[in-house]
Scaffold this active site. Structure first.
Site, PDB file in Angstrom:
ATOM      1  N   LYS A  40       0.715  -1.317   0.232  1.00  0.00           N
ATOM      2  CA  LYS A  40       0.074  -0.060   0.022  1.00  0.00           C
ATOM      3  C   LYS A  40       0.700   1.331   0.027  1.00  0.00           C
ATOM      4  O   LYS A  40       2.056   1.167   0.459  1.00  0.00           O
ATOM      5  CB  LYS A  40      -0.766   0.184   1.190  1.00  0.00           C
ATOM      6  N   ARG A  88      -3.768 -10.157   4.365  1.00  0.00           N
ATOM      7  CA  ARG A  88      -4.203  -9.950   2.875  1.00  0.00           C
ATOM      8  C   ARG A  88      -2.967  -9.553   2.242  1.00  0.00           C
ATOM      9  O   ARG A  88      -2.600  -8.275   2.310  1.00  0.00           O
ATOM     10  CB  ARG A  88      -5.337  -9.074   2.681  1.00  0.00           C
TER      11      ARG A  88
END
Length: 302
Positions: A237, A271
């Protein structure tokens, strides 16, 4: 003499031993690895690599072979700068992948969607869990989970998928995210979703800046203290890229470090895009915590 287990304090988990789909997890001493498979043409990390149906199925099955416990299949990009798609288009993207992957593996399958109609079609195709980045705010999604017995992942975001939030601000991001998750958990319970089917996700980078996501990672124990298994979706991210000044494709080490910090704070589902590296990092972390024996102990033992 030590009993071989960690003396660290971890928040108590509601129903830590859970059967999700066909697999059982003990979240008191186990971390589940969720692999990401996106059927979107320009997802932020893989840029459409798994958009074609056969490649999506291949990627899902390959991730299971590499050690993933769980496959998260999505067809709707969270970002507001993506082209909107209809409910029918989203179903056409996710349902065929879920059906084919379900026929090939007993791994947990979740559908990354905030739409009730898509969630229903996905569960019918074989999904075990609804991964809702809108926090069950769309009418009907919680009802689908309750009626079908599917698990739900309740994620924090301010605007939800496809909604632009400029310069998001918080007084205390962790406290506000925790309050939102507690309220949405109560809503899910009131709708008939059983407590042992609820997972929570603080939503790193979803309507949050890098400082917010770092704070959530540092204080993720406060999210885990809500009691439901906590999912950390940190992989590649922007907060990792901006912290290290690394572009997409060069965030592996930062992702691994953030994931280990999240585990030590109480996260129990990760995840991720890179399954093999995550498996190694998780297995090592579990062994250090005394949750898993070494695979092949020989040093100074023979």
């Amino acid at each position: 003499m030590s009993d071989g287990t960690s003396k660290m304090f971890f928040p108590e988990i509601i129903s830590p031993v859970r059967r999700i789909g066909q697999r059982e997890f003990d979240f008191d001493r186990q971390v589940a690895i969720m692999a990401i498979v996106n059927r979107t043409p320009n997802s932020f990390h893989d840029r459409g690599r798994t958009f074609e149906l056969s490649r999506a199925v291949e990627a899902a099955c390959g991730a299971v072979d590499e050690g993933a416990d769980w496959i998260d299949i999505g067809g709707f990009a969270f970002s507001a700068d993506q082209e909107p798609i209809t409910v029918g288009e989203e179903i056409e993207r996710v349902a065929p992948v879920i059906a084919e992957v379900r026929a090939k593996t007993d791994a947990v399958i979740s559908v990354d969607t905030h739409r009730a109609e898509v969630a229903e079609a996905a569960v019918e195709a074989g999904a075990d869990v609804i991964n809702d980045t809108n926090g069950l705010r769309e009418p009907g999604t919680a009802r689908i989970a309750a009626e079908t017995g599917a698990g739900v992942i309740i994620t924090h975001s301010l605007g939800g998928p496809g909604k632009q939030v400029s310069r998001p601000t918080y007084g205390d991001v962790v406290a506000e995210v925790a309050a939102f998750l507690r309220e949405r958990v109560r809503f899910a319970l009131d709708c008939g979703v059983s407590a042992d089917r609820i997972i929570i996700d603080p939503g790193h980078d979803l309507n949050k800046n890098t400082h917010h996501s770092l704070e959530l990672t540092r204080r993720i124990d406060e999210i885990a203290a809500i009691g439901h298994p906590t999912l950390a979706a940190l992989s590649n991210k922007d907060f990792i890229g901006e912290t290290l000044d690394r572009p997409q494709g060069e965030r592996k080490e930062g992702t691994i470090a953030a994931n280990v910090v999240a585990i030590l704070g109480g996260a129990r589902i990760l995840r991720v895009h890179d399954v093999p590296s995550t498996v190694a990092a998780v297995r090592m972390t579990e062994a250090v915590l005394g949750w898993r024996p070494p695979a092949n102990p020989r040093h100074n033992l023979t």
